[in-house]
Design a protein around this motif. Structure first.
Motif, PDB file in Angstrom:
ATOM      1  N   LEU A  92       0.833  -1.203   0.000  1.00 20.00           N
ATOM      2  CA  LEU A  92       0.000   0.000   0.000  1.00 20.00           C
ATOM      3  C   LEU A  92       0.869   1.255   0.000  1.00 20.00           C
ATOM      4  O   LEU A  92       0.554   2.242  -0.667  1.00 20.00           O
ATOM      5  CB  LEU A  92      -0.932   0.001   1.213  1.00 20.00           C
ATOM      6  N   LYS A  93       1.986   1.223   0.724  1.00 23.79           N
ATOM      7  CA  LYS A  93       2.906   2.361   0.722  1.00 23.79           C
ATOM      8  C   LYS A  93       3.513   2.558  -0.665  1.00 23.79           C
ATOM      9  O   LYS A  93       3.669   3.699  -1.124  1.00 23.79           O
ATOM     10  CB  LYS A  93       4.007   2.156   1.754  1.00 23.79           C
ATOM     11  N   ALA A  94       3.850   1.455  -1.325  1.00 20.06           N
ATOM     12  CA  ALA A  94       4.410   1.553  -2.674  1.00 20.06           C
ATOM     13  C   ALA A  94       3.392   2.162  -3.624  1.00 20.06           C
ATOM     14  O   ALA A  94       3.724   3.030  -4.445  1.00 20.06           O
ATOM     15  CB  ALA A  94       4.836   0.163  -3.164  1.00 20.06           C
ATOM     16  N   LEU A  95       2.140   1.724  -3.503  1.00 18.82           N
ATOM     17  CA  LEU A  95       1.089   2.247  -4.368  1.00 18.82           C
ATOM     18  C   LEU A  95       0.814   3.717  -4.062  1.00 18.82           C
ATOM     19  O   LEU A  95       0.576   4.522  -4.974  1.00 18.82           O
ATOM     20  CB  LEU A  95      -0.176   1.412  -4.181  1.00 18.82           C
ATOM     21  N   VAL A 114      -0.523   5.667 -12.534  1.00 21.62           N
ATOM     22  CA  VAL A 114      -1.345   4.466 -12.377  1.00 21.62           C
ATOM     23  C   VAL A 114      -0.481   3.274 -12.764  1.00 21.62           C
ATOM     24  O   VAL A 114       0.165   3.282 -13.823  1.00 21.62           O
ATOM     25  CB  VAL A 114      -2.600   4.509 -13.281  1.00 21.62           C
ATOM     26  N   HIS A 115      -0.464   2.240 -11.926  1.00 19.64           N
ATOM     27  CA  HIS A 115       0.449   1.124 -12.201  1.00 19.64           C
ATOM     28  C   HIS A 115       0.104   0.416 -13.494  1.00 19.64           C
ATOM     29  O   HIS A 115       0.985   0.060 -14.273  1.00 19.64           O
ATOM     30  CB  HIS A 115       0.429   0.110 -11.055  1.00 19.64           C
ATOM     31  N   ARG A 116      -1.177   0.161 -13.745  1.00 21.49           N
ATOM     32  CA  ARG A 116      -1.583  -0.556 -14.951  1.00 21.49           C
ATOM     33  C   ARG A 116      -2.128   0.424 -15.985  1.00 21.49           C
ATOM     34  O   ARG A 116      -2.826   1.339 -15.659  1.00 21.49           O
ATOM     35  CB  ARG A 116      -2.671  -1.582 -14.623  1.00 21.49           C
ATOM     36  N   ASP A 176      -0.853  -5.881 -15.143  1.00 23.85           N
ATOM     37  CA  ASP A 176      -1.518  -4.993 -14.206  1.00 23.85           C
ATOM     38  C   ASP A 176      -0.947  -5.232 -12.821  1.00 23.85           C
ATOM     39  O   ASP A 176       0.015  -5.959 -12.649  1.00 23.85           O
ATOM     40  CB  ASP A 176      -3.030  -5.248 -14.218  1.00 23.85           C
ATOM     41  N   LEU A 177      -1.553  -4.591 -11.839  1.00 24.18           N
ATOM     42  CA  LEU A 177      -1.152  -4.830 -10.457  1.00 24.18           C
ATOM     43  C   LEU A 177      -1.679  -6.196 -10.054  1.00 24.18           C
ATOM     44  O   LEU A 177      -2.878  -6.387  -9.864  1.00 24.18           O
ATOM     45  CB  LEU A 177      -1.736  -3.728  -9.566  1.00 24.18           C
ATOM     46  N   ASN A 178      -0.804  -7.172  -9.950  1.00 22.46           N
ATOM     47  CA  ASN A 178      -1.230  -8.533  -9.620  1.00 22.46           C
ATOM     48  C   ASN A 178      -0.126  -9.236  -8.848  1.00 22.46           C
ATOM     49  O   ASN A 178       0.919  -8.645  -8.547  1.00 22.46           O
ATOM     50  CB  ASN A 178      -1.602  -9.308 -10.896  1.00 22.46           C
ATOM     51  N   GLY A 215       7.066  -4.033  -8.859  1.00 18.94           N
ATOM     52  CA  GLY A 215       7.796  -3.776 -10.087  1.00 18.94           C
ATOM     53  C   GLY A 215       6.917  -3.889 -11.308  1.00 18.94           C
ATOM     54  O   GLY A 215       5.687  -3.833 -11.222  1.00 18.94           O
ATOM     55  N   ASP A 216       7.551  -4.060 -12.474  1.00 23.01           N
ATOM     56  CA  ASP A 216       6.869  -4.240 -13.750  1.00 23.01           C
ATOM     57  C   ASP A 216       6.031  -3.018 -14.113  1.00 23.01           C
ATOM     58  O   ASP A 216       4.804  -3.035 -14.037  1.00 23.01           O
ATOM     59  CB  ASP A 216       5.991  -5.496 -13.726  1.00 23.01           C
ATOM     60  N   PHE A 217       6.700  -1.946 -14.541  1.00 17.64           N
ATOM     61  CA  PHE A 217       6.021  -0.703 -14.883  1.00 17.64           C
ATOM     62  C   PHE A 217       5.879  -0.507 -16.391  1.00 17.64           C
ATOM     63  O   PHE A 217       5.680   0.606 -16.867  1.00 17.64           O
ATOM     64  CB  PHE A 217       6.782   0.486 -14.279  1.00 17.64           C
ATOM     65  N   GLY A 218       5.971  -1.603 -17.150  1.00 18.88           N
ATOM     66  CA  GLY A 218       5.884  -1.505 -18.595  1.00 18.88           C
ATOM     67  C   GLY A 218       4.536  -1.036 -19.101  1.00 18.88           C
ATOM     68  O   GLY A 218       4.420  -0.590 -20.247  1.00 18.88           O
TER      69      GLY A 218
END
Length: 416
Positions: free
Chosen positions: A163-166, A175-177, A196-198, A257-260
């Motif tokens: 939650l802190k990362a988000l 937005v992550h996804r 997405d965020l998963n 991670g994974d911000f593509g």
């Protein structure tokens, strides 16, 4: 191809792992990347012991996805181990690099975000360029771990850190996804995942191997088990079984991670929905623009997965996931009827406001977590009611959730 050379000053004698026999080949292939990605020129050919960019020696395989392979390598310059994410040409790699740079510039606290340390390009035999991002070494993803074997304290700590990362991303308007599927992959269903965020882009911390030589690393992670692969171009590659990290090597830290496929707030994308559908906010399956609230829905799915130890929605088809939502949370907004854009056929009963949820949330909690008392269960139900609002404008924000009394009470119960 990258030049292969061994710096003379390095005293860490390379170990190239073991080629498996015919009895073990199926096991290696099942756990490794699909062979056709190499033959189609998508994956960059790698062998254990290769040195990339005259600096990074490949020591083990960490994993793979539809758009990349990930390897553990020894950095001769910094004298430590790193993770190399080698992207498929023309995939989301450039977007990830761009968003990574924005995150580094705009996000104040990146302690729970997986940001790159370096990058370079590799040219393959077809003169295609593969972007390589260099990261610190982290452990397995949340999706590859057996949650019920991990302590509930560690799992709730992970939920708090996530939650802190988000919050750090959302404070910076990210937005992550977000990004739609590249055209070359649009019609391949099996490649539409992990965007997405998963539970596959959240990594557990792992003990440091900074002072360890190759032999010591292999004692902990196992020796690379591999199969030779000869490509039509004459280039040789190896199919390598990814590492298996034992529970005693994991730390209680996590990173996102994974911000593509991340986007800036207000950016419109097509299609709206995405897989894995178990974490996809329902508005995206109804052609609504995504935003920060869409990330919150995905986070709530992950929070419940960490709290319960099992996935709340577990179907692969989007229509089945919507059916599960309605069974558990009640009917979708009536004005969404006719807007469904996911896979499969929509069901008019999803929007029938007289329909009642047939599965009770409190019963689900009692069945999966019989140790949870009534007070704690009440807190969880309160959190779910605020996070699983169908209408994104009514959904609790990340910052509000941080201050929510029920969320804070649950965090206090499992405080380390």
């Amino acid at each position: 191809m990258a030049t292969l050379m061994m710096p003379l000053e390095d005293n860490n004698t390379p170990d190239y792992g073991d080629f498996v026999g015919s009895d073990d080949e199926c096991e290696v292939e099942d756990l490794a990347e699909p062979l056709n990605r190499y033959f189609e020129g998508l994956y960059y050919p790698i062998c254990i012991g290769d040195v990339l960019n005259e600096r990074y020696r490949i020591e083990h395989k960490l994993g793979h996805g539809g758009y990349s392979t990930v390897w553990m390598a020894y950095d001769f310059q910094m004298k430590n181990n790193v993770a190399l994410k080698i992207h498929v040409p023309g995939s989301e790699g450039e977007n990830e690099l761009k968003l990574q740079n924005e995150i580094i510039l705009r996000v104040q606290n990146t302690s729970n975000l997986l940001t790159y340390e370096n990058f370079f390009y590799l040219r393959d035999h077809d003169k295609q360029m593969h972007l390589v991002l260099v990261f610190p070494v982290w452990g397995p993803s949340l999706g590859s771990c057996f949650l019920m074997q991990m302590s509930i304290v560690a799992r709730i700590s992970a939920a708090k850190q996530l939650l802190k990362a988000l919050e750090s991303l959302h404070d910076a308007g990210i937005v992550h996804r977000g990004k739609s599927i590249p055209p070359r992959y649009k019609f391949s269903y099996m490649l539409i995942y992990s965007i997405d965020l998963n539970n596959r882009n959240i990594m557990w911390g792992i003990r440091s191997f900074e002072k360890s030589n190759t032999d010591t690393i292999y004692e902990y992670l196992g020796r690379p088990q591999k199969i030779k692969l000869y490509l039509p171009s004459g280039i040789q590659a190896e199919i390598v079984k990814p590492v298996t990290v034992s529970e005693d090597l994991l730390r209680d830290t996590i990173c996102l991670g994974d911000f593509g496929h991340a986007i800036n707030v207000g950016t419109s994308v097509t299609p709206k929905f995405h897989a894995p559908f178990e974490y996809c906010a329902p508005e995206l399956l109804h052609d609504k623009d995504l935003g920060l609230a869409s990330d919150v829905w995905s986070y709530m799915c992950l929070f419940l997965e960490l709290f319960l130890g099992v996935r709340l929605f577990y179907r692969n088809a989007s229509s089945s996931v919507i059916s599960d939502m309605v069974e558990l949370l009640g009917p979708l907004p009536k004005h969404w009827k006719g807007d469904y854009k996911g896979f499969g056929v929509s069901d008019d009963s999803w929007y029938d406001q007289s329909r009642k949820a047939s599965d009770r949330l409190d019963v689900l909690i009692r069945r999966v977590r019989p140790d949870v008392g009534d007070t704690e269960k009440g807190h969880i139900l309160s959190i779910m009611s605020k996070g699983f609002c169908y209408l994104p404008e009514s959904r609790i924000s990340v910052k509000q959730l941080q201050q929510d009394p029920s969320f804070r009470a649950v965090m206090e119960i499992y405080k380390q």
